[in-house]
Design a protein around this motif. Structure first.
Motif, short mmCIF file in Angstrom:
data_model
loop_
_atom_site.label_atom_id
_atom_site.label_comp_id
_atom_site.label_asym_id
_atom_site.label_seq_id
_atom_site.Cartn_x
_atom_site.Cartn_y
_atom_site.Cartn_z
N GLN A 1 -1.41 -112.64 -48.66
CA GLN A 1 -1.95 -111.57 -47.69
C GLN A 1 -1.31 -112.26 -46.03
O GLN A 1 -0.98 -113.64 -46.15
N SER B 1 -9.26 -122.69 -41.61
CA SER B 1 -9.21 -123.21 -43.04
C SER B 1 -8.64 -122.63 -44.08
O SER B 1 -7.85 -123.15 -44.96
N LYS B 2 -8.82 -121.45 -44.34
CA LYS B 2 -8.39 -120.51 -45.48
C LYS B 2 -7.04 -119.95 -45.29
O LYS B 2 -6.40 -119.61 -46.20
N PHE B 3 -6.39 -120.21 -43.95
CA PHE B 3 -4.89 -119.81 -43.85
C PHE B 3 -4.09 -121.16 -44.25
O PHE B 3 -4.26 -122.03 -43.96
N THR B 4 -2.96 -120.71 -44.93
CA THR B 4 -2.09 -121.52 -45.09
C THR B 4 -0.71 -121.72 -44.42
O THR B 4 -0.08 -122.56 -44.39
N ALA C 1 -2.07 -116.13 -45.65
CA ALA C 1 -2.93 -116.63 -46.70
C ALA C 1 -2.77 -116.24 -48.10
O ALA C 1 -2.97 -115.22 -48.53
N GLY C 2 -1.85 -117.05 -48.87
CA GLY C 2 -1.58 -116.70 -50.18
C GLY C 2 -0.41 -115.40 -50.13
O GLY C 2 0.57 -115.57 -49.33
#
Length: 111
Positions: A47, A2-5, A44-45
């Protein structure tokens, strides 16, 4: 996840080996399918991190640079003879719906 885009194929799928000397491939105990390993770049953003994900059966349509859908990703810590790490496994790795493969040649683009 869930934190990964996003997730991209960083290393094309290859069969996992159970025995490097004999070339015997690893087989999933439940399905009997050959296990494959895919290098997945998680975004992720600002990163990015590449992890190797094991999946039963050959992931169809997964090629270098293609955006991916990774289903039911699990991380399992392991330790063996003083070495340790995290093994990643998913039930399925497939191209995102409607994603086009990366261009095969260097032609095209802005001039």
């Amino acid at each position: 996840m869930s934190k990964f885009t996003g997730a991209l194929c960083a290393v094309a799928p290859a069969p996992r080996l159970a025995n490097r000397e004999t070339g015997q491939v690893r087989v999933d105990r439940d399905s009997g399918l050959t296990m494959y390993q895919v290098g997945v770049c998680l975004l992720a953003g600002t990163q990015a991190e590449v992890i190797n994900v094991s999946v039963p059966g050959e992931p169809k349509g997964v090629t270098l640079g293609v955006p991916l859908e990774v289903r039911e990703l699990r991380a399992t810590p392991w330790e063996n003879d003083g070495r340790h790490g995290i093994a990643f496994r998913a039930t399925e790795v497939k191209p995102l719906s409607g994603s086009a493969p990366a261009p095969a040649s260097g032609k095209g683009g802005a001039q």
